[in-house]
Scaffold this motif. Structure first.
Motif, mmCIF file in Angstrom:
data_model
loop_
_atom_site.group_PDB
_atom_site.id
_atom_site.type_symbol
_atom_site.label_atom_id
_atom_site.label_comp_id
_atom_site.label_asym_id
_atom_site.label_seq_id
_atom_site.Cartn_x
_atom_site.Cartn_y
_atom_site.Cartn_z
ATOM 1 N N ILE A 42 1.001 -1.397 0.253
ATOM 2 C CA ILE A 42 0.046 0.058 -0.336
ATOM 3 C C ILE A 42 0.622 1.197 -0.352
ATOM 4 O O ILE A 42 1.916 0.989 0.570
ATOM 5 C CB ILE A 42 -0.996 -0.105 1.304
ATOM 6 C CG1 ILE A 42 -1.986 -1.285 0.942
ATOM 7 C CG2 ILE A 42 -1.868 1.137 1.986
ATOM 8 C CD1 ILE A 42 -3.042 -0.846 -0.299
ATOM 9 N N THR A 312 -4.363 0.611 6.946
ATOM 10 C CA THR A 312 -5.031 -0.741 5.989
ATOM 11 C C THR A 312 -4.999 -1.100 6.049
ATOM 12 O O THR A 312 -5.360 -2.313 5.359
ATOM 13 C CB THR A 312 -3.444 -0.423 4.776
ATOM 14 O OG1 THR A 312 -2.208 -1.020 6.307
ATOM 15 C CG2 THR A 312 -2.834 0.919 4.914
ATOM 16 N N TYR A 316 -7.725 -3.333 3.062
ATOM 17 C CA TYR A 316 -7.109 -3.922 1.954
ATOM 18 C C TYR A 316 -8.256 -5.052 0.619
ATOM 19 O O TYR A 316 -7.590 -4.662 -0.541
ATOM 20 C CB TYR A 316 -5.990 -4.224 2.727
ATOM 21 C CG TYR A 316 -4.758 -4.818 1.148
ATOM 22 C CD1 TYR A 316 -3.980 -5.992 1.225
ATOM 23 C CD2 TYR A 316 -4.165 -4.055 0.637
ATOM 24 C CE1 TYR A 316 -3.534 -6.358 0.235
ATOM 25 C CE2 TYR A 316 -3.845 -4.304 -0.633
ATOM 26 C CZ TYR A 316 -3.539 -5.729 -0.902
ATOM 27 O OH TYR A 316 -2.551 -5.987 -1.540
ATOM 28 N N TYR A 379 -7.108 4.374 -2.639
ATOM 29 C CA TYR A 379 -5.720 4.198 -2.139
ATOM 30 C C TYR A 379 -4.561 3.818 -3.282
ATOM 31 O O TYR A 379 -5.681 3.216 -4.380
ATOM 32 C CB TYR A 379 -5.644 2.729 -1.153
ATOM 33 C CG TYR A 379 -6.206 1.406 -1.454
ATOM 34 C CD1 TYR A 379 -5.149 0.624 -2.417
ATOM 35 C CD2 TYR A 379 -6.649 1.351 -1.361
ATOM 36 C CE1 TYR A 379 -5.577 -0.631 -2.225
ATOM 37 C CE2 TYR A 379 -7.824 0.118 -2.005
ATOM 38 C CZ TYR A 379 -7.167 -0.827 -2.439
ATOM 39 O OH TYR A 379 -7.859 -1.773 -2.717
#
Length: 384
Positions: A42, A312, A316, A379
């Motif tokens: 990420i 995150t 995700y 993201y």
């Protein structure tokens, strides 16, 4: 067999050659069980908290698009449209349900005409298309001559009308490209009643970037991902799952009996370097990221992720709703955010727990209330 067409209707040729092959050797992701850190994948990310501004609460995000720095959301529960700026401030809400000429019985689908700055709502129950400006004001309506379940704007006043094997359509084509007058139709993917018995579900997804849209289509029993433009359909990718490819004679009712075949390839979104796609196998939804530069694959849901003091970890592996300016867009319910804030720090020792709780993004999520609107997550992925 002779096929007769009026001068205003043409049969389009689907270009099958040139598709990039993506081989998925293990659709279950079994070979991807090694522990990994999310921070390795990420990159930049940010949240958008969607304001309710009074009583403008939404129930479930059915569809989301981002264009011209505006977030467009169809809420399936209230059957209304919400428009937000990129800070999450409510611009307007469209609540046009009714029986009037400029009202809809149901928002079946919508698209955004970024050239003319208007929202195009499809209502195939009352057979009409309703146009709104970005302030939520009605511009007018058009009669829906081509029965369709989906619509998307392709640019230069052209639209794709998609019929999901619905017998209400009389032309027996899945995909038609035309303008809103629905004259001069270019038709693709013919189907018959015999095929309809097996082809009951197909996939329809959109790929967006900051300036325009490209529509992608993956018909059932066909692992080609087709790109659709204002005047053509062409194969972009071919997904090969080996012995897990869905056989032509497999019917939908037997998916639970024969669970080891891949089907329902969606969602499909891509940035400049990453193609993200989901599918179902053995009753489970998978999400795969494919690096277009080197062919590497990342199975987001089947990888054993190490616990890290980072937010995150929460979002995700969620299904993707849209792409915008090389960001993938996912969403979280306020309840799941509240649970994450409350319980996730307990999985760490004192130092890491404090590191997580001092993170500005964690503090931002800590302000979310359980009765808030959904939280959007934008993201980017690093190269892998």
């Amino acid at each position: 067999m002779l096929i007769q067409c009026s001068p205003d209707n043409r049969i389009g040729i689907v270009m099958e050659n040139g598709a990039r092959k993506i081989t998925i050797n293990s659709p279950f992701g079994i070979t991807n069980k090694q522990p990994k850190k999310i921070s390795e994948f990420i990159g930049d990310f940010f949240f958008v908290r969607l304001s309710s501004l009074g009583d403008n609460f939404m129930g479930r995000i059915e569809k989301l698009m981002v264009s011209n720095n505006i977030i467009f959301i169809h809420d399936d529960v209230t059957d209304s449209m919400f428009l937000y700026d990129m800070e999450g401030n409510l611009i307007t809400r469209i609540k046009g349900k009714g029986k009037g000429p400029n009202e809809y019985a149901k928002i079946v689908d919508f698209t955004v005409d970024w050239d003319r700055n208007r929202i195009v709502i499809l209502d195939n129950i009352t057979r009409k298309i309703i146009l709104y400006d970005f302030n939520g004001h009605v511009i007018g309506n058009k009669k829906l001559h081509l029965f369709s379940d989906r619509i998307t704007y392709l640019g230069n006043d052209k639209y794709a009308f998609y019929n999901d094997y619905n017998s209400a359509a009389t032309d027996n084509y899945l995909l038609r490209i035309t303008d809103l007058s629905q004259k001069g139709v270019l038709s693709f993917f013919p189907w018959s009643d015999e095929k309809y018995l097996r082809h009951k579900v197909s996939k329809w997804q959109y790929v967006w970037d900051s300036n325009n849209t490209e529509m992608n289509l993956v018909p059932f029993y066909d692992n080609n991902l087709y790109g659709v433009t204002k005047d053509s359909v062409y194969a972009r990718y071919f997904f090969d799952f080996g012995r897990h490819n869905l056989p032509e004679d497999m019917v939908l009712e037997s998916f639970r009996v024969e669970p080891n075949y891949v089907h329902t390839i969606q969602p499909i979104y891509e940035t400049d370097s990453i193609l993200a796609f989901g599918y179902t196998i053995s009753g489970r939804r998978q999400l795969v990221f494919y690096n277009k530069n080197n062919g590497n694959q990342l199975f987001a849901r089947e990888t054993s992720w190490l616990n890290e003091p980072t937010v995150t970890r929460m979002f995700y592996a969620n299904d993707i709703l849209a792409c915008y300016d090389n960001y993938f867009v996912a969403w979280e319910t306020p309840v799941s955010v509240s649970d994450f804030v409350k319980y996730y720090p307990d999985e760490f020792g004192k130092n890491e727990r404090q590191m997580l709780m001092d993170d500005p993004k964690y503090k931002e999520l800590a302000n979310v209330q359980v009765n808030d609107n959904p939280i959007l997550v934008f993201y980017k992925l690093k190269s892998f």
